[in-house]
Design a protein around this motif. Structure first.
Motif, short mmCIF file in Angstrom:
data_model
loop_
_atom_site.label_atom_id
_atom_site.label_comp_id
_atom_site.label_asym_id
_atom_site.label_seq_id
_atom_site.Cartn_x
_atom_site.Cartn_y
_atom_site.Cartn_z
N THR A 1 -3.16 -5.69 3.35
CA THR A 1 -1.94 -5.62 2.71
C THR A 1 -1.85 -3.92 2.96
O THR A 1 -0.58 -3.25 2.74
CB THR A 1 -1.94 -5.80 1.12
OG1 THR A 1 -3.05 -4.90 0.85
CG2 THR A 1 -2.30 -7.17 0.84
N GLY A 2 -2.54 -3.20 3.48
CA GLY A 2 -2.49 -1.77 3.79
C GLY A 2 -2.00 -1.45 5.21
O GLY A 2 -1.59 -0.42 5.35
N MET A 3 -1.78 -2.43 6.08
CA MET A 3 -1.48 -2.22 7.49
C MET A 3 0.13 -1.64 7.29
O MET A 3 0.12 -0.79 8.35
CB MET A 3 -1.47 -3.41 8.01
CG MET A 3 -3.01 -3.91 8.36
SD MET A 3 -3.67 -2.75 9.50
CE MET A 3 -2.94 -2.61 10.94
N PRO A 4 0.79 -1.80 6.82
CA PRO A 4 2.34 -1.17 6.83
C PRO A 4 2.31 0.09 6.34
O PRO A 4 2.89 0.89 7.28
CB PRO A 4 3.35 -2.09 5.68
CG PRO A 4 2.51 -3.52 5.52
CD PRO A 4 1.02 -3.17 5.88
N ILE A 5 1.34 0.63 5.63
CA ILE A 5 1.23 1.97 5.39
C ILE A 5 0.50 2.69 6.55
O ILE A 5 0.90 3.79 7.05
CB ILE A 5 0.46 2.20 3.86
CG1 ILE A 5 1.09 1.61 2.83
CG2 ILE A 5 -0.09 3.58 3.86
CD1 ILE A 5 0.42 1.60 1.63
N VAL A 6 -0.55 1.92 7.07
CA VAL A 6 -1.33 2.73 8.17
C VAL A 6 -0.26 2.67 9.49
O VAL A 6 -0.13 3.89 10.03
CB VAL A 6 -2.24 1.53 8.60
CG1 VAL A 6 -3.03 2.03 9.98
CG2 VAL A 6 -3.47 1.64 7.53
N HIS A 7 0.61 1.61 9.72
CA HIS A 7 1.72 1.73 10.79
C HIS A 7 2.54 2.83 10.48
O HIS A 7 2.94 3.62 11.70
CB HIS A 7 2.56 0.58 10.84
CG HIS A 7 1.44 -0.74 11.26
ND1 HIS A 7 0.71 -0.72 12.38
CD2 HIS A 7 1.52 -2.05 10.96
CE1 HIS A 7 0.01 -1.90 12.52
NE2 HIS A 7 0.60 -2.54 11.77
N ALA A 8 2.85 2.95 9.16
CA ALA A 8 4.13 4.04 9.00
C ALA A 8 3.53 5.48 9.15
O ALA A 8 3.76 6.34 9.68
CB ALA A 8 4.45 4.04 7.74
N ALA A 9 2.06 5.57 8.76
CA ALA A 9 1.32 6.88 8.87
C ALA A 9 1.22 7.23 10.74
O ALA A 9 1.10 8.51 11.07
CB ALA A 9 -0.18 6.69 8.30
N VAL A 10 0.93 6.13 11.16
CA VAL A 10 0.79 6.22 12.84
C VAL A 10 2.09 6.83 13.30
O VAL A 10 2.15 7.55 14.09
CB VAL A 10 0.36 5.03 13.18
CG1 VAL A 10 0.67 5.05 14.95
CG2 VAL A 10 -1.08 4.46 13.08
N ASP A 11 3.04 6.14 13.00
CA ASP A 11 4.32 6.62 13.45
C ASP A 11 4.84 8.19 13.17
O ASP A 11 5.23 8.75 13.89
CB ASP A 11 5.61 5.49 12.68
CG ASP A 11 5.57 4.27 13.36
OD1 ASP A 11 5.00 3.88 14.17
OD2 ASP A 11 6.28 3.34 12.57
N HIS A 12 4.35 8.45 11.81
CA HIS A 12 4.51 10.00 11.60
C HIS A 12 3.78 10.80 12.27
O HIS A 12 4.08 11.72 12.83
CB HIS A 12 4.05 9.94 9.90
CG HIS A 12 4.40 11.38 9.48
ND1 HIS A 12 5.53 11.97 9.20
CD2 HIS A 12 3.49 12.22 8.96
CE1 HIS A 12 5.42 13.22 8.69
NE2 HIS A 12 4.00 13.36 8.59
#
Length: 79
Positions: free
Chosen positions: A37-48
Motif C-alpha cells: 500500500t506504500g508503493m505509490p508514496i515510494v514512487h512519488a518520492a522517487v520521482d521527486h
C-alpha cells in the motif's frame, strides 16, 4: 530511501519495494501497514528525488531517465 542507500556500498542499488518494506516495518507496530500500500508514496518520492538529481534509476545496468516498469535506485553521486 536515502537512509537505506547510505547503508549500502558505494554504487549499490536498491529496489523500491525495499523502501516500502522498511517504511511498513516501522509503521506496522502501530497500524499493521502492508508494504504494497506504500508503493505509490515510494514512487512519488522517487520521482521527486530524480527531479532533484539526488538519485538515479537503472534496470539491468541501463540508465533510465524516469520510472518505467521495473527499476533500481542508486545515489546520483555514486556513493
Amino acid at each position: 530511501m536515502l537512509t537505506l542507500l547510505g547503508q549500502r556500498e558505494p554504487g549499490a542499488t536498491i529496489c523500491p519495494s525495499e523502501v516500502a518494506r522498511m517504511v511498513a516495518a516501522e509503521m506496522s507496530a502501530s497500524d499493521g501497514a502492508d508494504w504494497r500500500t506504500g508503493m505509490p508514496i515510494v514512487h512519488a518520492a522517487v520521482d521527486h528525488l530524480v527531479a532533484q538529481g539526488r538519485i538515479r534509476l537503472s534496470w539491468k545496468g541501463r540508465a533510465l531517465s524516469a520510472r518505467s516498469g521495473p527499476y533500481r535506485i542508486a545515489c546520483a553521486n555514486g556513493s
